[in-house]
Design a protein around this motif. Structure first.
Motif, PDB file in Angstrom:
ATOM      1  N   SER A  70       0.815  -1.202   0.000  1.00 55.55           N
ATOM      2  CA  SER A  70       0.000   0.000   0.000  1.00 55.55           C
ATOM      3  C   SER A  70       0.850   1.254   0.000  1.00 55.55           C
ATOM      4  O   SER A  70       0.343   2.339  -0.208  1.00 55.55           O
ATOM      5  CB  SER A  70      -0.935   0.002   1.211  1.00 55.55           C
ATOM      6  N   HIS A 122      -9.541  -2.161  -1.061  1.00 47.91           N
ATOM      7  CA  HIS A 122      -9.430  -0.939  -1.863  1.00 47.91           C
ATOM      8  C   HIS A 122      -8.378   0.003  -1.299  1.00 47.91           C
ATOM      9  O   HIS A 122      -7.625   0.615  -2.057  1.00 47.91           O
ATOM     10  CB  HIS A 122     -10.771  -0.237  -1.950  1.00 47.91           C
ATOM     11  N   SER A 123      -8.307   0.123   0.026  1.00 49.53           N
ATOM     12  CA  SER A 123      -7.329   1.043   0.615  1.00 49.53           C
ATOM     13  C   SER A 123      -5.907   0.528   0.478  1.00 49.53           C
ATOM     14  O   SER A 123      -4.969   1.320   0.372  1.00 49.53           O
ATOM     15  CB  SER A 123      -7.652   1.297   2.090  1.00 49.53           C
ATOM     16  N   LYS A 124      -5.742  -0.790   0.434  1.00 50.87           N
ATOM     17  CA  LYS A 124      -4.403  -1.359   0.373  1.00 50.87           C
ATOM     18  C   LYS A 124      -3.939  -1.654  -1.046  1.00 50.87           C
ATOM     19  O   LYS A 124      -2.803  -1.374  -1.403  1.00 50.87           O
ATOM     20  CB  LYS A 124      -4.360  -2.649   1.196  1.00 50.87           C
ATOM     21  N   SER A 136      -5.329   1.718  -4.032  1.00 50.79           N
ATOM     22  CA  SER A 136      -5.294   3.097  -3.531  1.00 50.79           C
ATOM     23  C   SER A 136      -5.089   4.115  -4.642  1.00 50.79           C
ATOM     24  O   SER A 136      -5.494   5.268  -4.494  1.00 50.79           O
ATOM     25  CB  SER A 136      -4.217   3.249  -2.455  1.00 50.79           C
ATOM     26  N   PRO A 168      -8.142   6.795  -3.918  1.00 47.14           N
ATOM     27  CA  PRO A 168      -7.179   7.398  -2.985  1.00 47.14           C
ATOM     28  C   PRO A 168      -7.806   7.865  -1.668  1.00 47.14           C
ATOM     29  O   PRO A 168      -7.082   8.002  -0.674  1.00 47.14           O
ATOM     30  CB  PRO A 168      -6.591   8.568  -3.772  1.00 47.14           C
ATOM     31  N   LYS A 228      -9.837   4.932   3.218  1.00 44.19           N
ATOM     32  CA  LYS A 228      -8.890   4.688   4.315  1.00 44.19           C
ATOM     33  C   LYS A 228      -9.274   3.381   5.004  1.00 44.19           C
ATOM     34  O   LYS A 228     -10.453   3.131   5.272  1.00 44.19           O
ATOM     35  CB  LYS A 228      -8.925   5.833   5.338  1.00 44.19           C
ATOM     36  N   SER A 229      -8.300   2.576   5.296  1.00 40.31           N
ATOM     37  CA  SER A 229      -8.537   1.277   5.917  1.00 40.31           C
ATOM     38  C   SER A 229      -9.229   1.436   7.261  1.00 40.31           C
ATOM     39  O   SER A 229      -8.928   2.340   8.025  1.00 40.31           O
ATOM     40  CB  SER A 229      -7.221   0.536   6.109  1.00 40.31           C
TER      41      SER A 229
END
Length: 169
Positions: A35, A153-155, A158, A162, A165-166
């Protein structure tokens, strides 16, 4: 709503023929190995894989939307059907050539595969909760599935998402 459910069923059934590992990538269209500083994998994917992955993502998104609606309306059978279809989309692989599989596996990190397997296991459990008419368990599992999507999606995506956030960090 019935028309939408029939459309989604058709999409999910159609995409169920696209290959086992397409479900692996249904949580993201671009993948990175980390990430932090990894390059997106999407440019390395073939046009065929990119198109199939986009199709698979739309089908899962539709299924998740239908599940949410069915849960809040107490339509347990619809929850079970849609969750089972998401789970079953994992058991595929007919349309991928050996080269497609190699291309895909070279782009998919182990952590992504782990998240995907967990997602499909959660979908199977959600289908069972639907069959058992257990609204509380449906809510818990749907929330975990959503968290799984956010984590992926966050990892791994991204660059495409963007601002995600996890929830696990």
């Amino acid at each position: 709503m019935v028309f939408l459910n029939l459309q989604i069923k058709g999409i999910i059934q159609m995409t169920a023929r696209t290959g086992k590992f397409l479900a692996t990538v249904l949580l993201g269209l671009t993948i990175s190995t980390s990430s932090l500083a990894a390059e997106p994998v999407t440019p390395e994917l073939t046009d065929k894989l990119s198109q199939l992955l986009q199709q698979e993502m739309r089908a899962v998104q539709g299924g998740m939307t239908s599940i949410h609606s069915a849960m809040v309306m107490g339509q347990h059978e619809a929850v079970a059907e849609n969750a089972q279809q998401i789970h079953d989309s994992f058991i595929l692989q007919q349309e991928l050539t050996e080269e497609d599989r190699k291309d895909l596996m070279s782009a998919v990190p182990k952590g992504f595969i782990k998240l995907d397997k967990e997602f499909h296991k959660l979908a199977a459990s959600l289908a069972e909760a639907g069959r058992n008419e257990d609204t509380k368990e449906q809510h818990r599992l749907f929330s975990k599935m959503t968290g799984n999507c956010i984590q992926c999606h966050s990892k791994y995506v991204s660059d495409r998402f963007p601002d995600v956030k996890s929830v696990k960090d």
